[in-house]
Design a protein around this motif. Sequence first.
Motif, PDB file in Angstrom:
ATOM      1  N   PRO A 159     -17.657 -31.739  -4.937  1.00 39.15           N
ATOM      2  CA  PRO A 159     -16.332 -32.229  -5.309  1.00 39.15           C
ATOM      3  C   PRO A 159     -15.798 -33.257  -4.318  1.00 39.15           C
ATOM      4  CG  PRO A 159     -16.285 -29.843  -4.957  1.00 39.15           C
ATOM      5  CD  PRO A 159     -17.687 -30.296  -4.748  1.00 39.15           C
ATOM      6  N   THR A 160     -16.126 -33.109  -3.044  1.00 35.96           N
ATOM      7  CA  THR A 160     -15.660 -34.053  -2.030  1.00 35.96           C
ATOM      8  C   THR A 160     -16.221 -35.441  -2.279  1.00 35.96           C
ATOM      9  OG1 THR A 160     -15.513 -32.265  -0.416  1.00 35.96           O
ATOM     10  CG2 THR A 160     -15.560 -34.511   0.447  1.00 35.96           C
ATOM     11  N   VAL A 161     -17.523 -35.531  -2.524  1.00 35.53           N
ATOM     12  CA  VAL A 161     -18.163 -36.822  -2.769  1.00 35.53           C
ATOM     13  C   VAL A 161     -17.647 -37.432  -4.067  1.00 35.53           C
ATOM     14  CG1 VAL A 161     -20.367 -37.960  -3.307  1.00 35.53           C
ATOM     15  CG2 VAL A 161     -20.231 -36.336  -1.423  1.00 35.53           C
ATOM     16  N   LEU A 162     -17.570 -36.638  -5.121  1.00 34.55           N
ATOM     17  CA  LEU A 162     -17.101 -37.165  -6.397  1.00 34.55           C
ATOM     18  C   LEU A 162     -15.658 -37.641  -6.301  1.00 34.55           C
ATOM     19  CD1 LEU A 162     -17.642 -37.825  -9.333  1.00 34.55           C
ATOM     20  CD2 LEU A 162     -17.012 -35.460  -9.907  1.00 34.55           C
ATOM     21  N   ASN A 163     -14.820 -36.886  -5.640  1.00 35.53           N
ATOM     22  CA  ASN A 163     -13.427 -37.283  -5.469  1.00 35.53           C
ATOM     23  C   ASN A 163     -13.332 -38.614  -4.728  1.00 35.53           C
ATOM     24  OD1 ASN A 163     -10.582 -36.848  -5.701  1.00 35.53           O
ATOM     25  ND2 ASN A 163     -10.570 -36.275  -3.547  1.00 35.53           N
ATOM     26  N   ARG A 164     -14.123 -38.760  -3.673  1.00 36.47           N
ATOM     27  CA  ARG A 164     -14.131 -40.007  -2.896  1.00 36.47           C
ATOM     28  C   ARG A 164     -14.595 -41.177  -3.772  1.00 36.47           C
ATOM     29  NH1 ARG A 164     -17.694 -38.911   1.388  1.00 36.47           N
ATOM     30  NH2 ARG A 164     -16.074 -37.515   2.115  1.00 36.47           N
ATOM     31  N   ARG A 165     -15.677 -40.975  -4.538  1.00 33.33           N
ATOM     32  CA  ARG A 165     -16.171 -42.057  -5.398  1.00 33.33           C
ATOM     33  C   ARG A 165     -15.151 -42.429  -6.461  1.00 33.33           C
ATOM     34  NH1 ARG A 165     -20.023 -41.793  -2.068  1.00 33.33           N
ATOM     35  NH2 ARG A 165     -18.226 -42.589  -0.963  1.00 33.33           N
ATOM     36  N   LEU A 166     -14.513 -41.445  -7.056  1.00 46.02           N
ATOM     37  CA  LEU A 166     -13.513 -41.745  -8.088  1.00 46.02           C
ATOM     38  C   LEU A 166     -12.338 -42.522  -7.504  1.00 46.02           C
ATOM     39  CD1 LEU A 166     -13.579 -38.462 -10.173  1.00 46.02           C
ATOM     40  CD2 LEU A 166     -14.321 -40.746 -10.924  1.00 46.02           C
ATOM     41  N   LYS A 167     -11.925 -42.171  -6.297  1.00 45.64           N
ATOM     42  CA  LYS A 167     -10.844 -42.915  -5.642  1.00 45.64           C
ATOM     43  C   LYS A 167     -11.261 -44.359  -5.405  1.00 45.64           C
ATOM     44  CE  LYS A 167      -8.379 -39.137  -3.443  1.00 45.64           C
ATOM     45  NZ  LYS A 167      -7.971 -38.502  -2.182  1.00 45.64           N
ATOM     46  N   GLU A 168     -12.494 -44.568  -4.923  1.00 46.72           N
ATOM     47  CA  GLU A 168     -12.979 -45.919  -4.666  1.00 46.72           C
ATOM     48  C   GLU A 168     -13.129 -46.714  -5.959  1.00 46.72           C
ATOM     49  OE1 GLU A 168     -15.572 -44.737  -0.693  1.00 46.72           O
ATOM     50  OE2 GLU A 168     -16.606 -45.075  -2.597  1.00 46.72           O
ATOM     51  N   LEU A 169     -13.690 -46.095  -6.981  1.00 41.01           N
ATOM     52  CA  LEU A 169     -13.893 -46.786  -8.259  1.00 41.01           C
ATOM     53  C   LEU A 169     -12.565 -47.088  -8.937  1.00 41.01           C
ATOM     54  CD1 LEU A 169     -16.987 -44.761  -9.488  1.00 41.01           C
ATOM     55  CD2 LEU A 169     -16.971 -47.161  -8.739  1.00 41.01           C
TER      56      LEU A 169
END
Length: 126
Positions: A59-69
Amino acid sequence: MASTHPRPGQPVRGSKSGKPIMALFDLLGRTWALGALWQLSRGAMTFRELQAACEGVSPTVLNRRLKELTASDLVERAERGYRLSDAGQELFGLLHPLGGWSETWAARMAEQDAGQPRTSGQGETP
């Protein structure tokens, strides 16, 4: 506050000047960025649906990627989670043909590997 995601005109991996194509490649080269875009090309998904579709990415990685995208205008919040923005859909349209090309490439590589015995330790890194 400095941006934490790649932006054209700012230094990124591979380009001190932040050429737009290099900023895009830096963004897309981040763990699960392309995976999230690929999955969202099917339609809007909740965070949990997207996490499951991305093979259980943390969830940490996905959350970070979604914020960046999202900050890069490729993904947007939707009534039902997340979806590709117009720019994200346009980018996916350009990336999609690479899927077919990659299948052909993979088949060529498999044929090549089948024709050439691999010897352990020659030119390989652990």
